[in-house]
Design an enzyme around this catalytic site. Structure first.
Site, PDB file in Angstrom:
ATOM      1  N   ASN A 159       0.810  -1.225   0.000  1.00 16.83           N
ATOM      2  CA  ASN A 159       0.000   0.000   0.000  1.00 16.83           C
ATOM      3  C   ASN A 159       0.845   1.278   0.000  1.00 16.83           C
ATOM      4  OD1 ASN A 159      -2.467   1.753   0.911  1.00 16.83           O
ATOM      5  ND2 ASN A 159      -0.920   2.022   2.513  1.00 16.83           N
ATOM      6  N   TYR A 187       3.627   8.986 -11.391  1.00 19.60           N
ATOM      7  CA  TYR A 187       2.657   8.255 -10.565  1.00 19.60           C
ATOM      8  C   TYR A 187       1.869   7.259 -11.428  1.00 19.60           C
ATOM      9  CZ  TYR A 187      -1.132   7.580  -7.145  1.00 19.60           C
ATOM     10  OH  TYR A 187      -2.043   7.035  -6.259  1.00 19.60           O
TER      11      TYR A 187
HETATM   12  P1  NAP Z   1      -1.128   8.655   2.869  1.00 26.94           P
HETATM   13  O1  NAP Z   1      -2.265   8.986   3.769  1.00 26.94           O
HETATM   14  O2  NAP Z   1      -0.202   9.742   2.429  1.00 26.94           O
HETATM   15  O3  NAP Z   1      -0.268   7.485   3.547  1.00 26.94           O
HETATM   16  C1  NAP Z   1       0.888   7.026   2.931  1.00 26.94           C
HETATM   17  C2  NAP Z   1       1.488   5.921   3.770  1.00 26.94           C
HETATM   18  O4  NAP Z   1       2.636   5.391   3.083  1.00 26.94           O
HETATM   19  C3  NAP Z   1       1.987   6.419   5.120  1.00 26.94           C
HETATM   20  O5  NAP Z   1       1.729   5.413   6.068  1.00 26.94           O
HETATM   21  C4  NAP Z   1       3.494   6.586   4.903  1.00 26.94           C
HETATM   22  O6  NAP Z   1       4.253   6.408   6.091  1.00 26.94           O
HETATM   23  C5  NAP Z   1       3.760   5.436   3.947  1.00 26.94           C
HETATM   24  N1  NAP Z   1       4.972   5.556   3.131  1.00 26.94           N
HETATM   25  C6  NAP Z   1       5.265   6.506   2.202  1.00 26.94           C
HETATM   26  N2  NAP Z   1       6.463   6.226   1.633  1.00 26.94           N
HETATM   27  C7  NAP Z   1       6.910   5.080   2.203  1.00 26.94           C
HETATM   28  C8  NAP Z   1       8.061   4.273   2.023  1.00 26.94           C
HETATM   29  N3  NAP Z   1       9.038   4.593   1.148  1.00 26.94           N
HETATM   30  N4  NAP Z   1       8.200   3.156   2.788  1.00 26.94           N
HETATM   31  C9  NAP Z   1       7.250   2.811   3.680  1.00 26.94           C
HETATM   32  N5  NAP Z   1       6.131   3.538   3.886  1.00 26.94           N
HETATM   33  C10 NAP Z   1       5.968   4.648   3.153  1.00 26.94           C
HETATM   34  O7  NAP Z   1      -1.634   7.964   1.504  1.00 26.94           O
HETATM   35  P2  NAP Z   1      -2.954   7.127   1.132  1.00 26.94           P
HETATM   36  O8  NAP Z   1      -3.892   8.051   0.453  1.00 26.94           O
HETATM   37  O9  NAP Z   1      -3.403   6.334   2.304  1.00 26.94           O
HETATM   38  O10 NAP Z   1      -2.358   6.180  -0.007  1.00 26.94           O
HETATM   39  C11 NAP Z   1      -2.090   4.806   0.202  1.00 26.94           C
HETATM   40  C12 NAP Z   1      -1.965   4.133  -1.156  1.00 26.94           C
HETATM   41  O11 NAP Z   1      -3.194   4.289  -1.870  1.00 26.94           O
HETATM   42  C13 NAP Z   1      -0.881   4.730  -2.055  1.00 26.94           C
HETATM   43  O12 NAP Z   1      -0.239   3.688  -2.761  1.00 26.94           O
HETATM   44  C14 NAP Z   1      -1.658   5.621  -2.997  1.00 26.94           C
HETATM   45  O13 NAP Z   1      -1.001   5.807  -4.225  1.00 26.94           O
HETATM   46  C15 NAP Z   1      -2.924   4.807  -3.156  1.00 26.94           C
HETATM   47  N6  NAP Z   1      -4.064   5.598  -3.620  1.00 26.94           N
HETATM   48  C16 NAP Z   1      -4.594   6.590  -2.855  1.00 26.94           C
HETATM   49  C17 NAP Z   1      -5.689   7.296  -3.347  1.00 26.94           C
HETATM   50  C18 NAP Z   1      -6.341   8.393  -2.562  1.00 26.94           C
HETATM   51  O14 NAP Z   1      -7.224   9.078  -3.142  1.00 26.94           O
HETATM   52  N7  NAP Z   1      -5.986   8.613  -1.306  1.00 26.94           N
HETATM   53  C19 NAP Z   1      -6.223   6.994  -4.607  1.00 26.94           C
HETATM   54  C20 NAP Z   1      -5.643   5.983  -5.356  1.00 26.94           C
HETATM   55  C21 NAP Z   1      -4.566   5.292  -4.852  1.00 26.94           C
HETATM   56  P3  NAP Z   1       4.487   7.644   7.162  1.00 26.94           P
HETATM   57  O15 NAP Z   1       3.168   7.833   7.879  1.00 26.94           O
HETATM   58  O16 NAP Z   1       5.540   7.124   8.073  1.00 26.94           O
HETATM   59  O17 NAP Z   1       4.885   8.833   6.349  1.00 26.94           O
END
Ligand code: NAP
Length: 263
Positions: A94, A157
């Site tokens: 994730n 991305y």
């Molecule tokens: P988020 O709230 O920004 O959370 C990102 C998470 O990833 C955090 O726990 C962060 O850890 C961790 N992280 C970032 N870089 C890392 C690395 N190099 N190694 C280990 N952990 C890392 O993002 P989110 O929206 O939940 O997104 C989660 C996934 O869903 C992503 O792959 C994103 O592309 C995908 N996604 C999200 C959306 C959306 O609308 N939100 C839509 C489509 C896809 P820290 O807390 O320690 O910084």
């Protein structure tokens, strides 16, 4: 919960579990009975608070700091997980980042970082996890609607997420004979730290017009799907990419005067 959805006795590792979608998935899998490895990169307080929350559900949880794009860090994370909770039967790739920069203004370091975290990380974790999935398992990769629909400023991305789709399908082919199922969830606009500013800036009215279901999604709506795919209820599903986007990605032909109420 049906017996097929019960994850009792299984260990799940969720990367990027400290916040957002990963956190919701970790909690949901714990509710189904799994013990949880909580990976994060920098926000130790968020990871610690999730650990406490999971423990109140009566499940075991450990916090695993690692940059999932770095092979040595991934090795250390799995070694600790296996020593303290046992090998993972469930892996959720994730962790991801989503900076927005047009190609003409992007430097190579930003391009490389996005590919490393969003695509190389899932490869490294999948490779390491399957070494210890002796009795089968489930891998869930979090892609995005931008794995197939471009967005200005998201060349890196979108390329990374399109790569995750093919990683998912190839891994499903290779690992099917070992009863390891590999699927992807492609979320639409889900309100988390990654995009909250952008979502708020556009405003609820715009999202209502853009998304057939009339709103952005919440992380728990992705977590429900992850819990299903992780469980034996999805025992015949592999190599699938499931879009959870409220219909955001459905094509809509627009021309002047139609739909009638739009400028
Ligand atoms: P988020 O709230 O920004 O959370 C990102 C998470 O990833 C955090 O726990 C962060 O850890 C961790 N992280 C970032 N870089 C890392 C690395 N190099 N190694 C280990 N952990 C890392 O993002 P989110 O929206 O939940 O997104 C989660 C996934 O869903 C992503 O792959 C994103 O592309 C995908 N996604 C999200 C959306 C959306 O609308 N939100 C839509 C489509 C896809 P820290 O807390 O320690 O910084």
């Amino acid at each position: 919960m049906s017996d097929l959805q019960d994850l009792s006795g299984r260990v799940a590792l969720i990367t990027g579990a400290s916040r957002g979608i990963g956190r919701a998935i970790a909690l949901r899998l714990a509710e189904s009975g799994a013990d949880i490895g909580i990976n994060y990169i920098s926000d130790v307080e968020a990871a610690d608070s999730l650990q406490a929350e999971i423990e109140t559900l009566g499940r075991r949880a450990i916090v695993l700091q690692a940059d999932t794009s770095v092979e040595g860090a991934v090795e250390g994370m799995f070694a600790r997980l296996e020593a303290e909770l046992g090998p993972a039967q469930i892996l959720v790739n994730n962790a991801g980042i989503d900076p927005v920069t047009p190609i003409a203004e992007m430097d190579a370091a930003e391009w490389k970082r996005v590919i490393d975290v969003n695509l190389t990380g899932p490869f490294l974790c999948t490779k390491r996890a399957v070494q210890r999935m002796a009795a089968g398992g489930a891998i869930i990769n979090i892609t995005s609607i931008h794995d197939s629909t471009p967005r200005i400023g998201s060349s890196h991305y979108s390329a990374s997420k399109a790569g995750v789709v093919m990683l998912t399908k190839t891994a499903a082919l290779e690992l099917g004979p070992r009863n390891i199922r590999v699927n992807a969830i492609a979320p639409g606009a889900i309100e988390t730290d990654i995009n909250r500013e952008r979502i708020v800036a556009f405003g609820a009215e715009a999202w209502k017009r853009w998304i057939p279901l009339g709103r952005v999604g919440q992380a728990n709506e992705i977590a429900e799907l992850a819990a299903f795919l992780a469980s034996d209820a999805a025992s015949y599903i592999t190599g699938a990419v499931i879009y959870a986007d409220g219909g955001f990605r459905l094509p809509l032909v627009r021309h002047q005067g139609w739909p009638p109420n739009e400028a």
